[in-house]
Write an enzyme that holds these catalytic residues in place. Structure first.
Site, short mmCIF file in Angstrom:
data_model
loop_
_atom_site.label_atom_id
_atom_site.label_comp_id
_atom_site.label_asym_id
_atom_site.label_seq_id
_atom_site.Cartn_x
_atom_site.Cartn_y
_atom_site.Cartn_z
N TRP A 189 92.30 23.67 -62.47
CA TRP A 189 93.61 23.77 -62.72
C TRP A 189 94.22 25.06 -62.21
O TRP A 189 93.53 26.07 -62.37
CB TRP A 189 93.77 24.03 -64.57
CG TRP A 189 95.30 24.02 -64.83
CD1 TRP A 189 96.33 23.10 -64.66
CD2 TRP A 189 95.81 25.23 -65.20
NE1 TRP A 189 97.56 23.87 -64.83
CE2 TRP A 189 97.26 25.04 -65.37
CE3 TRP A 189 95.34 26.40 -65.31
CZ2 TRP A 189 98.10 25.93 -65.65
CZ3 TRP A 189 96.07 27.40 -65.84
CH2 TRP A 189 97.40 27.38 -66.03
N GLU A 230 93.39 18.89 -62.52
CA GLU A 230 94.37 19.02 -63.39
C GLU A 230 95.85 18.99 -63.25
O GLU A 230 95.92 20.24 -63.05
CB GLU A 230 93.87 19.68 -64.57
CG GLU A 230 94.51 19.52 -65.98
CD GLU A 230 94.12 20.69 -67.11
OE1 GLU A 230 93.11 21.35 -66.70
OE2 GLU A 230 94.72 20.66 -68.17
N LYS A 232 99.80 19.24 -64.15
CA LYS A 232 100.74 19.90 -65.44
C LYS A 232 102.20 19.38 -64.89
O LYS A 232 102.59 19.41 -63.85
CB LYS A 232 100.61 21.33 -65.40
CG LYS A 232 101.02 21.80 -66.81
CD LYS A 232 100.65 23.01 -67.05
CE LYS A 232 101.16 23.84 -68.24
NZ LYS A 232 100.34 24.81 -68.56
N ASP A 263 95.52 15.94 -69.38
CA ASP A 263 95.80 16.93 -70.50
C ASP A 263 96.78 16.31 -71.33
O ASP A 263 97.75 16.02 -70.68
CB ASP A 263 95.91 18.18 -70.10
CG ASP A 263 95.80 19.16 -71.14
OD1 ASP A 263 96.73 19.04 -71.88
OD2 ASP A 263 95.30 20.31 -71.02
N HIS A 266 100.25 17.51 -70.83
CA HIS A 266 100.95 18.03 -69.67
C HIS A 266 101.73 16.97 -69.13
O HIS A 266 101.81 16.54 -67.84
CB HIS A 266 99.58 18.17 -68.57
CG HIS A 266 98.94 19.39 -68.93
ND1 HIS A 266 98.21 20.01 -68.11
CD2 HIS A 266 98.83 20.43 -70.00
CE1 HIS A 266 97.62 21.13 -68.19
NE2 HIS A 266 98.07 21.29 -69.58
N HIS A 290 91.51 16.31 -71.35
CA HIS A 290 91.47 17.62 -71.93
C HIS A 290 92.25 17.01 -73.32
O HIS A 290 93.52 16.76 -73.42
CB HIS A 290 92.34 18.58 -71.11
CG HIS A 290 91.57 19.36 -70.37
ND1 HIS A 290 91.95 20.47 -69.84
CD2 HIS A 290 90.27 19.22 -70.30
CE1 HIS A 290 91.00 21.02 -69.07
NE2 HIS A 290 89.67 20.44 -69.63
N ASP A 298 103.68 21.87 -74.49
CA ASP A 298 102.31 22.02 -74.15
C ASP A 298 101.61 23.22 -74.86
O ASP A 298 101.41 24.32 -74.38
CB ASP A 298 102.03 22.45 -72.68
CG ASP A 298 100.40 22.49 -72.22
OD1 ASP A 298 99.62 21.85 -72.88
OD2 ASP A 298 100.20 23.15 -71.44
N ASP A 300 99.34 23.57 -77.17
CA ASP A 300 98.07 23.72 -77.41
C ASP A 300 97.47 23.79 -78.69
O ASP A 300 96.79 24.71 -79.04
CB ASP A 300 97.01 24.76 -76.45
CG ASP A 300 97.22 24.36 -74.89
OD1 ASP A 300 96.58 23.22 -74.57
OD2 ASP A 300 98.13 24.80 -74.10
N ASP A 330 90.95 20.79 -75.41
CA ASP A 330 91.78 21.99 -74.72
C ASP A 330 92.77 22.37 -75.49
O ASP A 330 93.90 21.94 -75.83
CB ASP A 330 92.13 21.48 -73.22
CG ASP A 330 92.93 22.80 -72.59
OD1 ASP A 330 92.95 23.99 -73.05
OD2 ASP A 330 93.39 22.57 -71.83
C1 RNT Z 1 96.49 24.93 -68.70
C2 RNT Z 1 95.48 23.76 -68.47
C3 RNT Z 1 93.97 24.16 -68.65
C4 RNT Z 1 93.69 25.47 -69.38
C5 RNT Z 1 92.27 25.73 -69.47
C6 RNT Z 1 92.13 27.21 -69.90
O1 RNT Z 1 97.65 24.32 -69.06
O2 RNT Z 1 95.55 22.87 -69.71
O3 RNT Z 1 93.06 23.16 -68.87
O4 RNT Z 1 94.10 25.28 -70.76
O5 RNT Z 1 91.71 25.63 -68.31
ZN ZN Z 2 93.92 21.29 -69.98
#
Ligand code: RNT
Ligand code: ZN
Length: 425
Positions: A189, A230, A232, A263, A266, A290, A298, A300, A330
């Protein structure tokens, strides 16, 4: 609260077993499947994503843990101990997902010089405890990433540095898999993107593809190594355009037979990631998830038992995709005990999968094929309140982990004895 004794767990389980047997579901089989589900827990949840480089470089990449709960892990030994505490209350066998900035080096070793030896202690630890390892190059929080570009950078030298980093991380990822006789996934990523609308999207994307082509050119042993990319939608500082967008990586992963990492945070807020799985798996062999929880963006957040998680597990199980989807978590929440954050998220993902294993999917599908949507809706709703929780408790009991929220006592005890004594260096 913690007075759940073994006998009542068994009694409830036996009633649940009968109830599920009436609809043709074998609870023992569901438990066995759940036992085989291995989750990759993000190391960055344990220390707010800081890592051990101590380089003084500004944190970056548009990702940041918020909150100031005391007791974050300050070094690899602490992080491993924290992981052990988490794993001791999560049933089953799981994995640790490491970023390159969690290397253990004596003295400064820049990212284009990292080697498997810098992860030897992680590998020994994982081997001894039968924990799987996954890996990630780190394309942020570094002097050569401060302008927000890495693999797509206009400057050849900067790109070269990041390409070398990625190459080294592939070698490390493969070494991890080899050391553990297991497949280790290395996920790429990058934060590359624009705050304001660019005019040269195509140039940046062409350069990213070119860098990736160089990175993946050398074949690695598939018995030990897989790699994923990955995408986004946007990030802090890359609100207008992300170079590695979904369409970019979907195409790149298909063309080059890489895993696509999806993810949950994302995509557009109204997009549902679970709906993408059966489409992507038409043309990609495997997916890395993720599992995260975006709140408005996003953000998290720690994964909870929400509709998206429920649907994600159902979709994977209904489609028979279990062996083609690798499940990573994640998130990074620094506002609650960090170990509890791992445990809550992981146990929720397990519960969602258990519920999916206990669904009468075959009958639901056959009714659907016949157009009996009334039966389908009636049973989808009924399934939500079937006694899956009694099966979950029994799974915890037989796995030797606390039943119910009793796991929190162990985490609290560790917090008092170990985490509370940690002060920021
Ligand atoms: C960031 C991505 C990625 C990170 C990690 C730390 O937007 O989601 O996966 O969260 O690599
Ligand atoms: Zn991620």
């Amino acid at each position: 609260m913690n007075g759940i004794d073994e006998k009542s767990v068994e009694q409830a389980f036996s009633l649940a077993r009968e109830r599920y047997a009436e609809i043709g579901i074998d609870v023992e089989e569901a438990i066995a499947r759940l036992g085989g589900l291995s989750l990759s827990l993000p190391c960055w949840q344990g220390d707010d994503g800081i890592g051990f480089e101590n380089s003084g470089a500004p944190r970056g990449g548009g990702i940041m843990a918020t909150g100031n709960y005391p007791g974050r892990a300050r070094n690899a030994d602490e992080l491993r101990k924290d992981y052990e505490t988490a794993f001791s209350v999560i049933p089953g066998r799981h994995r640790a997902n490491l970023h390159s900035i969690y290397a253990e080096t004596s003295g400064k070793v820049d990212r284009d010089r990292l080697e498997p030896a810098h992860f030897a202690r992680w590998m020994d630890w994982a081997k001894e405890r039968k924990i799987g390892l996954d890996f990630n190059p780190t394309f942020y929080s570094h002097p050569l990433a401060t302008d927000g570009f890495t693999l797509s950078h206009p400057d050849r030298a900067v790109r070269g540095f990041w390409i070398e980093h990625a190459l080294r991380c592939r070698t490390i990822g493969e070494a991890m898999g080899r050391a553990l006789s297991d497949v280790s996934v290395t996920n790429i990523w990058i934060p590359d993107g624009f705050k304001d609308s660019p005019v040269g999207r195509a140039e940046f994307r062409r350069r990213l593809a070119e860098s990736l082509d160089t990175i993946i050119a050398e074949k690695k042993d598939p018995r030990f190594f897989r790699e994923s990319v990955e995408a986004k939608l946007f990030g802090l500082g890359s609100e207008s355009c992300v170079v590695g967008s979904h369409e970019f990586y979907l195409g790149y992963a298909q063309k080059n037979r890489l895993l696509l990492c999806l993810d949950l945070g994302h995509f557009h807020p109204t997009e549902q990631v679970y709906d993408k799985i059966s489409s992507v798996l038409m043309f990609n062999e495997e997916i890395l998830l993720h599992v995260s929880r975006p709140v408005r963006w996003d953000s998290d957040h720690v994964v909870t038992m929400d509709g998206e998680l429920e649907n994600l597990a159902l979709e994977i199980v209904r489609g028979g995709f279990g062996n083609r989807v690798r499940v990573g978590l994640d998130y990074f929440d620094a506002s609650i005990n960090r170990i509890a954050a791992w445990v809550i998220g992981a146990r929720n993902v397990q519960k969602a999968f258990l519920r999916a294993y206990l669904e009468p999917s075959a009958e639901l599908k056959s009714r659907e094929e016949r157009g009996d949507y009334t039966w389908r809706l009636a049973w989808l709703e009924e399934a939500k309140s079937l006694p899956w929780q009694a099966v979950w408790d029994r799974f915890c009991l037989q796995s030797g982990v606390p039943v119910g929220v009793a796991w929190l006592d162990r985490v609290r005890d560790y917090e008092t004895k170990v985490q509370a004594a940690r002060v920021e260096p």
